[in-house]
Design a protein around this motif. Structure first.
Motif, PDB file in Angstrom:
ATOM      1  N   CYS A 156      -2.123   8.710 -11.439  1.00 45.32           N
ATOM      2  CA  CYS A 156      -1.313   7.449 -11.122  1.00 45.32           C
ATOM      3  C   CYS A 156      -1.818   6.447 -11.815  1.00 45.32           C
ATOM      4  CB  CYS A 156      -1.055   7.308  -9.525  1.00 45.32           C
ATOM      5  SG  CYS A 156      -0.327   5.718  -9.047  1.00 45.32           S
ATOM      6  N   ASP A 172      -0.194  -0.334  -1.933  1.00 51.40           N
ATOM      7  CA  ASP A 172      -0.020  -1.081  -0.666  1.00 51.40           C
ATOM      8  C   ASP A 172      -1.183  -2.245  -0.572  1.00 51.40           C
ATOM      9  OD1 ASP A 172      -0.861  -0.461   2.577  1.00 51.40           O
ATOM     10  OD2 ASP A 172       0.347  -2.177   1.741  1.00 51.40           O
ATOM     11  N   TRP A 179       0.313   8.766  -1.653  1.00 46.54           N
ATOM     12  CA  TRP A 179       1.146   9.942  -2.521  1.00 46.54           C
ATOM     13  C   TRP A 179       1.945  10.200  -1.629  1.00 46.54           C
ATOM     14  CZ3 TRP A 179       1.075  11.037  -7.551  1.00 46.54           C
ATOM     15  CH2 TRP A 179      -0.037  10.768  -8.236  1.00 46.54           C
ATOM     16  N   GLU A 239       3.051   7.837 -13.028  1.00 46.49           N
ATOM     17  CA  GLU A 239       2.568   8.972 -12.542  1.00 46.49           C
ATOM     18  C   GLU A 239       2.949  10.120 -13.748  1.00 46.49           C
ATOM     19  OE1 GLU A 239       5.013   7.777  -8.676  1.00 46.49           O
ATOM     20  OE2 GLU A 239       5.329   7.803 -10.882  1.00 46.49           O
ATOM     21  N   TYR A 294       5.078  -0.174   1.383  1.00 46.77           N
ATOM     22  CA  TYR A 294       4.621  -0.308   0.068  1.00 46.77           C
ATOM     23  C   TYR A 294       4.899  -1.189  -0.729  1.00 46.77           C
ATOM     24  CZ  TYR A 294       1.483   3.577   1.249  1.00 46.77           C
ATOM     25  OH  TYR A 294       0.576   4.294   1.864  1.00 46.77           O
ATOM     26  N   TYR A 300       5.408  11.018  -5.714  1.00 42.41           N
ATOM     27  CA  TYR A 300       5.398   9.722  -6.276  1.00 42.41           C
ATOM     28  C   TYR A 300       4.015   9.032  -5.796  1.00 42.41           C
ATOM     29  CZ  TYR A 300      10.490  10.103  -6.168  1.00 42.41           C
ATOM     30  OH  TYR A 300      11.728  10.525  -6.497  1.00 42.41           O
ATOM     31  N   CYS A 301       3.608   7.973  -6.446  1.00 48.33           N
ATOM     32  CA  CYS A 301       2.428   7.147  -5.836  1.00 48.33           C
ATOM     33  C   CYS A 301       2.880   5.983  -5.711  1.00 48.33           C
ATOM     34  CB  CYS A 301       1.325   7.108  -6.991  1.00 48.33           C
ATOM     35  SG  CYS A 301       1.554   6.310  -8.464  1.00 48.33           S
ATOM     36  N   ALA A 302       2.232   5.225  -4.671  1.00 48.06           N
ATOM     37  CA  ALA A 302       2.525   3.935  -4.419  1.00 48.06           C
ATOM     38  C   ALA A 302       1.557   3.115  -3.836  1.00 48.06           C
ATOM     39  CB  ALA A 302       3.690   4.018  -3.089  1.00 48.06           C
ATOM     40  N   ARG A 362      11.732  12.017   2.304  1.00 49.50           N
ATOM     41  CA  ARG A 362      10.288  11.603   1.665  1.00 49.50           C
ATOM     42  C   ARG A 362       9.444  11.880   2.677  1.00 49.50           C
ATOM     43  NH1 ARG A 362      10.306   6.131  -1.110  1.00 49.50           N
ATOM     44  NH2 ARG A 362      11.206   5.549   1.100  1.00 49.50           N
ATOM     45  N   ALA A 412       6.535   4.289   4.386  1.00 52.25           N
ATOM     46  CA  ALA A 412       6.626   4.281   2.839  1.00 52.25           C
ATOM     47  C   ALA A 412       7.332   2.783   2.773  1.00 52.25           C
ATOM     48  CB  ALA A 412       7.823   5.320   2.589  1.00 52.25           C
ATOM     49  N   TYR A 449       4.610  -1.392  -4.434  1.00 52.75           N
ATOM     50  CA  TYR A 449       5.136  -0.785  -5.879  1.00 52.75           C
ATOM     51  C   TYR A 449       5.085   0.743  -5.742  1.00 52.75           C
ATOM     52  CZ  TYR A 449       3.093  -5.441  -7.205  1.00 52.75           C
ATOM     53  OH  TYR A 449       3.201  -6.884  -7.420  1.00 52.75           O
ATOM     54  N   TRP A 450       6.031   1.234  -6.526  1.00 54.08           N
ATOM     55  CA  TRP A 450       6.093   2.549  -6.584  1.00 54.08           C
ATOM     56  C   TRP A 450       6.270   3.113  -7.883  1.00 54.08           C
ATOM     57  CZ3 TRP A 450       6.922   6.136  -2.524  1.00 54.08           C
ATOM     58  CH2 TRP A 450       6.872   5.561  -1.201  1.00 54.08           C
TER      59      TRP A 450
END
Length: 122
Positions: free
Chosen positions: A20, A97, A34, A4, A109, A93-95, A43, A106, A111-112
């Motif tokens: 991202c 899925d 996000w 990010e 997902y 944060y972006c993640a 979160r 959350a 990857y973060w």
């Protein structure tokens, strides 16, 4: 890997655009969420976009102010944030899925990113 960028210090009422960027995976197959986390708070998911970009969803707290978009051939997803308020201060944060079913969950997902700090203050 997700990275990010675009965070920073902005005055109330201001705008930021977060990016991202993915490497090592092809975002075409991933929905992107996000999330943000403020000090002392849990979160929370703020925006979600399907793998194709055809569907989006927003938390009530940001609806009408935030816009999520993506450019798959650039492997990049954006979060445009307008009318920012002090309550928007958080690490964002972006993640990613794979499959697109995680949405606000959350833990589902794959990857973060490492996060980018957004601070809204006068």
């Amino acid at each position: 890997q997700l990275v990010e960028s675009g965070g920073g210090l902005v005055q109330p009422g201001g705008s930021l655009r977060l990016s991202c960027v993915a490497s090592g995976i092809t975002l075409d197959y991933y929905a992107i969420g996000w999330f943000r986390q403020a000090p002392g708070k849990e979160r929370e998911g703020v925006a979600w976009i399907s793998s194709s970009g055809e569907r989006t969803n927003y938390a009530d707290s940001v609806k009408g102010r935030f816009t999520v978009s993506r450019v798959n051939h650039e492997n990049t997803v954006y979060l445009r944030m307008n009318s920012l308020q002090p309550d928007d201060t958080a690490i964002y944060y972006c993640a990613a899925d794979y499959g697109g079913l995680a949405e606000w969950v959350a833990e589902n997902y794959d990857y973060w990113g490492q996060g980018t700090q957004v601070t809204v203050s006068s």
